[in-house]
Design an enzyme around this catalytic site. Structure first.
Site, mmCIF file in Angstrom:
data_model
loop_
_atom_site.group_PDB
_atom_site.id
_atom_site.type_symbol
_atom_site.label_atom_id
_atom_site.label_comp_id
_atom_site.label_asym_id
_atom_site.label_seq_id
_atom_site.Cartn_x
_atom_site.Cartn_y
_atom_site.Cartn_z
ATOM 1 N N ARG A 68 1.377 14.508 13.223
ATOM 2 C CA ARG A 68 1.737 14.329 11.818
ATOM 3 C C ARG A 68 1.629 15.611 10.985
ATOM 4 N NH1 ARG A 68 -0.392 8.523 9.890
ATOM 5 N NH2 ARG A 68 1.445 8.629 8.594
ATOM 6 N N PRO A 69 2.441 16.595 11.302
ATOM 7 C CA PRO A 69 2.431 17.833 10.513
ATOM 8 C C PRO A 69 3.020 17.612 9.123
ATOM 9 C CG PRO A 69 4.222 17.874 12.108
ATOM 10 C CD PRO A 69 3.475 16.602 12.352
ATOM 11 N N ILE A 70 2.831 18.586 8.223
ATOM 12 C CA ILE A 70 3.449 18.500 6.887
ATOM 13 C C ILE A 70 4.380 19.692 6.655
ATOM 14 C CG2 ILE A 70 1.668 17.083 5.776
ATOM 15 C CD1 ILE A 70 0.676 19.833 4.543
ATOM 16 N N ASP A 71 4.835 20.287 7.775
ATOM 17 C CA ASP A 71 5.694 21.469 7.668
ATOM 18 C C ASP A 71 6.943 21.237 6.822
ATOM 19 O OD1 ASP A 71 6.245 19.729 9.899
ATOM 20 O OD2 ASP A 71 7.790 21.148 10.520
ATOM 21 N N LEU A 72 7.510 20.036 6.915
ATOM 22 C CA LEU A 72 8.748 19.779 6.169
ATOM 23 C C LEU A 72 8.501 19.721 4.662
ATOM 24 C CD1 LEU A 72 10.306 17.102 8.576
ATOM 25 C CD2 LEU A 72 10.852 19.539 8.449
ATOM 26 N N ASP A 115 5.516 0.711 11.830
ATOM 27 C CA ASP A 115 4.310 0.035 11.351
ATOM 28 C C ASP A 115 4.232 -1.432 11.797
ATOM 29 O OD1 ASP A 115 3.480 2.350 10.177
ATOM 30 O OD2 ASP A 115 3.878 1.746 8.110
ATOM 31 N N ARG A 169 -4.672 10.576 4.889
ATOM 32 C CA ARG A 169 -3.631 11.595 4.955
ATOM 33 C C ARG A 169 -2.680 11.552 3.767
ATOM 34 N NH1 ARG A 169 -2.381 14.016 9.349
ATOM 35 N NH2 ARG A 169 -0.312 14.259 8.489
ATOM 36 N N LEU A 220 8.853 7.251 16.598
ATOM 37 C CA LEU A 220 8.412 8.055 15.448
ATOM 38 C C LEU A 220 7.115 8.807 15.684
ATOM 39 C CD1 LEU A 220 9.410 5.916 12.359
ATOM 40 C CD2 LEU A 220 10.489 7.928 13.272
ATOM 41 N N CYS A 265 -4.646 12.978 13.578
ATOM 42 C CA CYS A 265 -4.569 11.553 13.269
ATOM 43 C C CYS A 265 -4.418 10.811 14.589
ATOM 44 C CB CYS A 265 -3.366 11.332 12.371
ATOM 45 S SG CYS A 265 -2.807 9.655 12.237
ATOM 46 N N LYS A 309 0.832 -1.210 0.000
ATOM 47 C CA LYS A 309 0.000 0.000 0.000
ATOM 48 C C LYS A 309 0.869 1.264 0.000
ATOM 49 C CE LYS A 309 -1.589 1.640 4.020
ATOM 50 N NZ LYS A 309 -1.245 3.062 4.221
ATOM 51 N N ASN A 310 1.876 1.275 0.865
ATOM 52 C CA ASN A 310 2.680 2.497 1.011
ATOM 53 C C ASN A 310 3.612 2.757 -0.168
ATOM 54 O OD1 ASN A 310 1.419 2.975 3.390
ATOM 55 N ND2 ASN A 310 3.197 2.606 4.716
ATOM 56 N N ARG A 344 -8.411 -0.342 5.154
ATOM 57 C CA ARG A 344 -7.610 0.674 4.479
ATOM 58 C C ARG A 344 -6.307 0.087 3.949
ATOM 59 N NH1 ARG A 344 -5.711 4.687 8.202
ATOM 60 N NH2 ARG A 344 -4.345 4.904 6.408
HETATM 61 C C1 UD1 Z 1 4.805 6.967 6.235
HETATM 62 C C2 UD1 Z 1 3.941 5.730 6.129
HETATM 63 C C3 UD1 Z 1 3.510 5.262 7.516
HETATM 64 C C4 UD1 Z 1 4.740 5.072 8.405
HETATM 65 C C5 UD1 Z 1 5.614 6.318 8.405
HETATM 66 C C6 UD1 Z 1 6.920 6.116 9.154
HETATM 67 C C7 UD1 Z 1 2.856 6.012 4.000
HETATM 68 C C8 UD1 Z 1 1.591 6.289 3.260
HETATM 69 N N1 UD1 Z 1 2.782 6.042 5.318
HETATM 70 O O1 UD1 Z 1 4.008 7.998 6.814
HETATM 71 O O2 UD1 Z 1 2.808 4.029 7.372
HETATM 72 O O3 UD1 Z 1 4.312 4.784 9.735
HETATM 73 O O4 UD1 Z 1 5.945 6.695 7.056
HETATM 74 O O5 UD1 Z 1 7.630 5.058 8.629
HETATM 75 O O6 UD1 Z 1 3.868 5.715 3.419
HETATM 76 N N2 UD1 Z 1 7.039 14.822 10.327
HETATM 77 C C9 UD1 Z 1 7.114 16.164 10.645
HETATM 78 N N3 UD1 Z 1 6.895 17.075 9.659
HETATM 79 C C10 UD1 Z 1 6.621 16.713 8.374
HETATM 80 C C11 UD1 Z 1 6.560 15.335 8.055
HETATM 81 C C12 UD1 Z 1 6.780 14.406 9.065
HETATM 82 O O7 UD1 Z 1 7.364 16.531 11.803
HETATM 83 O O8 UD1 Z 1 6.436 17.595 7.519
HETATM 84 C C13 UD1 Z 1 7.274 13.807 11.402
HETATM 85 C C14 UD1 Z 1 6.035 12.937 11.676
HETATM 86 O O9 UD1 Z 1 5.123 13.546 12.547
HETATM 87 C C15 UD1 Z 1 6.681 11.690 12.253
HETATM 88 C C16 UD1 Z 1 8.014 11.597 11.481
HETATM 89 O O10 UD1 Z 1 8.252 12.892 10.960
HETATM 90 O O11 UD1 Z 1 6.957 11.877 13.615
HETATM 91 C C17 UD1 Z 1 7.990 10.601 10.344
HETATM 92 O O12 UD1 Z 1 6.865 10.836 9.530
HETATM 93 P P1 UD1 Z 1 6.837 10.487 7.979
HETATM 94 O O13 UD1 Z 1 8.025 9.664 7.643
HETATM 95 O O14 UD1 Z 1 6.618 11.724 7.202
HETATM 96 O O15 UD1 Z 1 5.530 9.574 7.890
HETATM 97 P P2 UD1 Z 1 4.474 9.518 6.724
HETATM 98 O O16 UD1 Z 1 5.130 9.755 5.415
HETATM 99 O O17 UD1 Z 1 3.303 10.342 7.089
#
Ligand code: UD1
Length: 421
Positions: free
Chosen positions: A121-125, A308, A92, A330, A116, A22-23, A400
């Site tokens: 789970r922010p998307i700031d990065l 996961d 998401r 994480l 969530c 899926k991922n 899902r």
């Molecule tokens: C993906 C996987 C999810 C897995 C996770 C970690 C998919 C669809 N989902 O989620 O199953 O559990 O990787 O292996 O592939 N973070 C920030 N800012 C950001 C982005 C991330 O602070 O802009 C933080 C997150 O809150 C978290 C960490 O970085 O603590 C890792 O998150 P990330 O690797 O981005 O996870 P996803 O891509 O959402």
């Protein structure tokens, strides 16, 4: 609403085939936006998240012919660049359309995903990196509005935290940007590698695939052509979950279509718990432990132990022969399964981001509630060995991401039935 009824105690045996990941499939589907021609995808998992993303593409104007494990997608007809809240709030990972829409069309609007169950789970990065590539970004009315009318420009991106989705979004954005983008501290997950490989096969020069430093030579706005079908890699989390099913029920089961390298962290931990394995080219058989030993683990980025798989290992640790410690690094809130496992008779204590699992002799069936995707599979695993009947509710979380979970477990001999209430 559907629930699963599981009568515990059955030994499992036989073999099953692992579905596409899926991922990996989610970013691959998103990456088709980088092309204005037909792209064929194979080995897609038959799960709700994939159908949700494909529905989103349909809303953008894409032509999609999706049949269970294959999809032919033509994004030449996209006439909208707005990913609406109704879809993004369901999943998401819809945020993965941000990079490809912006880089191909110079503008887009994507709903902010919101909270969530497992953490903020922010998307700031993702946003900071796109800004570094010249995008103008505004958050308004719950939407990210991004613009780069003259296209994105290659930049040096340093992620101060490793992010899978962030790396994927920026790799896609960089593919059509002007000039070279370098990503420092990139995620190295197999799903990121598949995405890079797909884009590289379409003629984009990408150096460092599978490492923490990626360098991507953008096409300067020219859409990509994906000539060959893209076959989704096997799901390492689904495979790990079935290995845990073998371990917890003390059963010998074989998984076909697995990539052993991708599941090495789970294999290592199960070996330390006393299980052993025989492996063929793309299959693996688990031989259960005579006495299941406790386990200590810390979740981290690939190739370390995956977050996961944390919940599933906790379920196995519950009936091992000693105290286990599991530290979640994480996601700050990824322990929702603890109180539900305790309802089945487990003895788990939480302190901060560490769980101490004191072993118990037996578990007893109860009504439990799934809280997120992987937490749900941990409850199913525990139910397989609990005395009597367990009802796992809210299994839309499982749907899902697990392709035919009850069909696969039933074929191995589990007493598991989907019912409605
Ligand atoms: C993906 C996987 C999810 C897995 C996770 C970690 C998919 C669809 N989902 O989620 O199953 O559990 O990787 O292996 O592939 N973070 C920030 N800012 C950001 C982005 C991330 O602070 O802009 C933080 C997150 O809150 C978290 C960490 O970085 O603590 C890792 O998150 P990330 O690797 O981005 O996870 P996803 O891509 O959402």
């Amino acid at each position: 609403m559907d629930y699963l009824e599981i009568v515990g105690g059955n030994k499992l045996s036989g073999e099953i085939t692992i579905s596409g990941a899926k991922n990996a499939a989610l970013p691959v589907v998103a990456a088709t936006i980088l092309s204005d021609k037909e792209v064929k995808l194979t080995n897609l998992p038959n799960v709700v998240d994939i159908r949700t993303l494909i529905k989103l593409l349909g809303m953008l104007g894409s032509e999609v012919d999706h049949k269970e494990t294959t999809a032919v997608i033509n994004n030449g007809s996209i006439n909208s660049t707005k990913a609406v809240y109704e879809i993004v709030s369901q999943m998401r990972a819809s945020i993965l359309v941000l990079g490809p829409l912006l880089t191909r069309f110079g503008e887009c609007e994507v709903s902010l995903p919101g909270g969530c169950a497992i953490g903020q789970r922010p998307i700031d990065l993702h946003l900071k990196a796109l800004e570094a590539m010249g995008a103008h970004i505004e958050i308004k009315g719950g939407y990210v509005r991004a613009e780069a009318p003259d296209g994105l420009k290659g930049a040096k991106i340093v992620f101060d935290k490793i992010t899978v989705g962030g790396t994927e979004n920026i790799v896609m954005a960089a593919a059509l940007a002007h000039g070279t983008t370098t990503i420092i501290n990139a995620a190295r997950e197999p799903e990121v590698v598949q995405l890079c490989q797909m884009i590289s096969d379409a003629g984009v020069q990408i150096d460092g695939i599978g490492t923490g430093i990626l360098s991507i030579e953008g096409t300067g706005g020219e859409p990509l052509t994906f000539d060959s079908p893209v076959e989704i890699i096997p799901d390492r989390i689904e495979a790990g979950t079935y290995l845990c099913a073998g371990a917890i029920t003390k059963s010998e089961i074989t998984l076909n279509k697995v990539n052993q390298e991708h599941i090495q962290a789970s294999i290592d931990k199960l070996e330390s718990m006393g299980c052993s394995f025989t492996m063929d080219a793309d299959s693996i058989t688990i031989h259960p432990a005579e006495k299941l030993l406790p386990v200590n683990l810390i979740t981290t980025e690939y190739p370390g132990f995956p977050t996961d798989m944390q919940a599933q290992f906790m379920a196995v640790a519950v009936i091992s022969s000693g105290e286990s410690l599991i530290e979640e690094r994480l996601f700050e809130n990824r322990f929702m399964h603890v109180s539900e496992l305790n309802r089945l008779g487990a003895n788990i204590w939480l302190k901060g981001n560490t769980a101490a699992i004191h072993p118990v002799e037996e578990l007893n069936g109860a009504v439990v509630m799934a809280t997120d995707l992987r937490a749900s599979s941990a409850l199913v695993l525990a139910a397989l060995v609990a005395n009597g009947t367990t009802k796992v509710r809210r299994i839309y979380h499982l749907d899902r991401g697990y392709d035919d979970l009850e069909g696969k477990l039933s074929s191995l001999g589990a007493d598991i039935t989907r019912k409605s209430e």
